[in-house]
Enzyme design. Structure first.
Site, PDB file in Angstrom:
ATOM      1  N   CYS A  80       0.794  -1.238   0.000  1.00  0.00           N
ATOM      2  CA  CYS A  80       0.000   0.000   0.000  1.00  0.00           C
ATOM      3  C   CYS A  80       0.820   1.278   0.000  1.00  0.00           C
ATOM      4  O   CYS A  80       0.693   2.102  -0.905  1.00  0.00           O
ATOM      5  CB  CYS A  80      -0.909   0.058   1.217  1.00  0.00           C
ATOM      6  N   HIS A 141      -2.773   6.591   4.270  1.00  0.00           N
ATOM      7  CA  HIS A 141      -1.635   5.667   4.515  1.00  0.00           C
ATOM      8  C   HIS A 141      -0.286   6.204   4.040  1.00  0.00           C
ATOM      9  O   HIS A 141       0.610   5.432   3.684  1.00  0.00           O
ATOM     10  CB  HIS A 141      -1.898   4.289   3.869  1.00  0.00           C
TER      11      HIS A 141
END
Ligand SMILES: *[C@@H]1O[C@H](CO)[C@@H](O)[C@H](O)[C@H]1NC(C)=O
Ligand SMILES: *[C@@H]1O[C@H](CO)[C@@H](O)[C@H](O)[C@H]1NC(C)=O
Ligand SMILES: *[C@@H]1O[C@H](CO)[C@@H](O)[C@H](O)[C@H]1NC(C)=O
Ligand SMILES: *[C@@H]1O[C@H](CO)[C@@H](O)[C@H](O)[C@H]1NC(C)=O
Ligand SMILES: *[C@@H]1O[C@H](CO)[C@@H](O)[C@H](O)[C@H]1NC(C)=O
Length: 588
Positions: A80, A141
């Site tokens: 990610c 993130h």
């Protein structure tokens, strides 16, 4: 004098003509809107339009029917944090320092100091400077703070977004009570092993003392007990506080819900995304809807729970598809569809090792491809890629040329009329010539597949051939042996004892062997050495373009820093609040 007069008249006419042309052009091609939909851990084998017959994704399929389906769309990284950094900056994540040199490749605490450096330029920043309204809704993130809990140096609002509503970190198992912990292995090593050792020592020393075999001072036993209590206390604290301290929602710079609640979560974020579009129907806008689905902890609202044929994973994927449909509907209702480029993708392949202790599969499908998330086998990086722009991009087209999620950067910037930064390397390539059918070839002759900081593989699509060569310098050690992933460690790692190095590199022709089953040899491929030589030279040239940059995922930058912790209000020794009003009134 008449000549001068004539000249003036000519100039005037020319000027009027230019003005008219300019006016006509701006009327013919207003700046397009962008809606970029990013799924989390969705595999290329999941959407119906990529061949799944049992998982229902009618809305993603509708999008694909109306646009172009990319069948060799590649995430810049199989995790990610690095993949999203590359997506937003159009550059390999090693260039921004979002490339870990240790085992942890992503941020796991909201209060760590690493993140996308403020010096990086996202396409959101470029579009904002062109007058676009920009929003990121959902998962981020990419870090929050650098030095103190009010600098927001890595936050979406410091990276070109006017509006942010969502999760600054990521959806983790530990965010949802009852779904287990992603830290069970690490905690086992850090806490359970010392606890067992202490218990053993206590038993031995206590036994010896009871039997009168040796004189063990009571203080020593007491000290061991205190140590055990301390370790146990820390462990319980970690498990108890992890959720409120890391799983919270923000609206811009404020916490809106801590800990976040999964009730109607997708509905809330989708409605907010729809409101953003409605508010900005008259201005060009960029919306990134970054789904929490289908990462574990899996969740879905009442309407989807228990409805799919693929357990909680399928429910989660089908709810995400519903959300995609809601956004497409809003674009239709507002008659914005023809002036909006919609992109759908996933940040990496499905996490095949996500299987619960009871054997329930919580990870998706990577179709025919090998491996998954955290590896650079095709299953880890070949992701769904759909681009729709009715009236501009031909509907129903399928393109098998290699493309990257980094390509969105120059594509979006060029369409918005934003000049590309000239002071840095941009690795992405404008997709429009390919999407418009003006070019049959991807502009990526070489692509570099990094596993965190380490160059894992090179992909070469020679300009004069249909071959797609892929050479691996190392491959992850799958465990147990023969499995299609690193099930013993839950995730594959990128260096040290976790990988097998290959010299000469392991060579495949992806165009003939997309499953990466049969590595080529000098016998099976007469040009073996020649091909590898070209690829190694390309890797060396690429390495020369890299600069030393601060490591955003160094141990010091990923650990929990109490002074960076955000907490909306301390109540009952925990951070708790809920300011998520479903109607979103008061939000921009
Ligand atoms: C936080 O850091 C920023 C930038 O380093 C600084 O300008 C600001 O004054 C700091 N705020 C506090 C409350 O220390
Ligand atoms: C979820 O949304 C539905 C429909 O708006 C509503 O009826 C329900 O009360 C909500 N549930 C929760 C737990 O907020
Ligand atoms: C469809 O998706 C489900 C869920 O990921 C998966 O279990 C199934 O194998 C997929 N089917 C195909 C044909 O890939
Ligand atoms: C949008 O574009 C399509 C394809 O060119 C066309 O058929 C349709 O009429 C357009 N819709 C609107 C509302 O302009
Ligand atoms: C492609 O071009 C390279 C040199 O540019 C040459 O060595 C190679 O033989 C060519 N391959 C084909 C299939 O024509």
């Amino acid at each position: 004098p008449p000549r001068d007069c004539l000249k003036t008249v000519k100039m005037r006419i020319l000027w009027l003509l230019l003005l008219f042309l300019d006016e006509a052009r701006s009327r013919a091609a207003p700046k397009p809107n962008f809606v970029l939909l990013m799924a989390d851990d969705l595999g290329i084998g999941d959407p119906g339009c990529y061949g799944n017959k049992t998982l229902r994704t009618p809305n993603i399929d509708r999008l694909a029917r109306g646009g172009v389906k990319l069948t060799q769309h590649l995430a810049a990284a199989p995790l990610c944090t690095p993949s999203r950094a590359a997506f937003l900056t159009g550059r390999y994540h090693v260039r921004s320092g979002m490339a870990s040199q240790n085992q942890v490749g992503v941020f796991i605490f909201s209060a760590s100091s690493g993140g996308l450096p403020p010096t990086e330029i996202t396409f959101a920043k470029l579009l904002k400077s062109q007058g676009y309204a920009t929003a990121l809704i959902g998962k981020w993130h990419l870090g929050t703070h650098c030095h103190n809990s009010s600098d927001f140096c890595h936050h979406p609002l410091s990276h070109g977004f006017d509006y942010f509503h969502g999760l600054p970190l990521t959806n983790l198992r530990d965010c949802k009570p009852g779904q287990g912990s992603v830290f069970s292995r690490a905690l086992g090593l850090l806490a359970l092993v010392p606890l067992q050792a202490i218990a053993l020592a206590l038993l031995t020393l206590g036994g010896l003392r009871l039997l009168g075999l040796c004189r063990v001072p009571a203080a020593a036993l007491g000290a061991l007990l205190v140590l055990a209590a301390l370790i146990l206390g820390l462990l319980l604290c970690f498990l108890h506080y992890f959720r409120p301290l890391n799983c919270f929602l923000m609206r811009n710079r404020d916490i809106s819900q801590q800990p976040m609640s999964y009730d109607n979560l997708t509905r809330r974020l989708t409605a907010d995304a729809a409101r953003f579009i409605q508010r900005n129907a008259e201005t060009p806008f960029l919306l990134i809807l970054s789904f929490l689905h289908v990462h574990t902890a899996l969740f879905s609202s009442k309407d989807f729970a228990g409805k799919s044929q693929h357990g909680v994973y399928g429910d989660s994927a089908e709810e995400m598809d519903w959300s995609v449909g809601q956004i497409l509907d809003v674009l239709d209702e507002l008659k914005l569809a023809n002036n909006t480029l919609v992109y759908f993708s996933s940040d990496q392949g499905a996490h095949v090792e996500e299987v619960t202790a009871t054997g329930e599969v919580h990870g998706g499908s990577n179709g025919i491809y090998k491996g998954g998330k955290a590896t650079n086998w095709e299953g880890g990086i070949r992701v769904p890629g759909i681009v729709r722009w009715p009236g501009v991009i031909q509907a129903g087209l399928e393109i098998d040329e290699p493309t990257s999620n980094m390509d969105l950067f120059p594509t979006v910037a060029n369409l918005a009329g934003a000049p590309l930064p000239e002071d840095r390397v941009i690795d992405g390539r404008d997709l429009m010539p390919l999407l418009l059918g003006q070019s049959q070839r991807s502009d990526h002759e070489f692509l570099f597949h990094y596993c965190n900081f380490y160059l894992n593989a090179v992909r070469w699509h020679p300009r004069n051939s249909t071959s797609i060569w892929k050479a691996f310098f190392f491959t992850p050690k799958f465990s147990p042996e023969g499995a299609n992933g690193c099930f013993d460690t839950h995730v594959c790692f990128c260096h040290g004892h976790s990988v097998t190095h290959h010299d000469p590199p392991l060579l495949f022709d992806i165009s003939r062997d997309p499953r990466e089953r049969e590595p080529l040899t000098p016998t099976s491929e007469p040009r073996f050495r020649e091909i590898l030589e070209v690829m190694q030279q390309a890797a060396a040239r690429h390495a020369k373009t890299l600069r030393d940059v601060p490591d955003q995922l160094s141990p010091g930058n990923i650990i929990w820093k109490p002074w960076l912790q955000m907490c909306c209000s301390w109540s009952g020794l925990s951070c708790q609040c809920d300011r998520e009003n479903e109607d979103g009134s008061g939000s921009r």
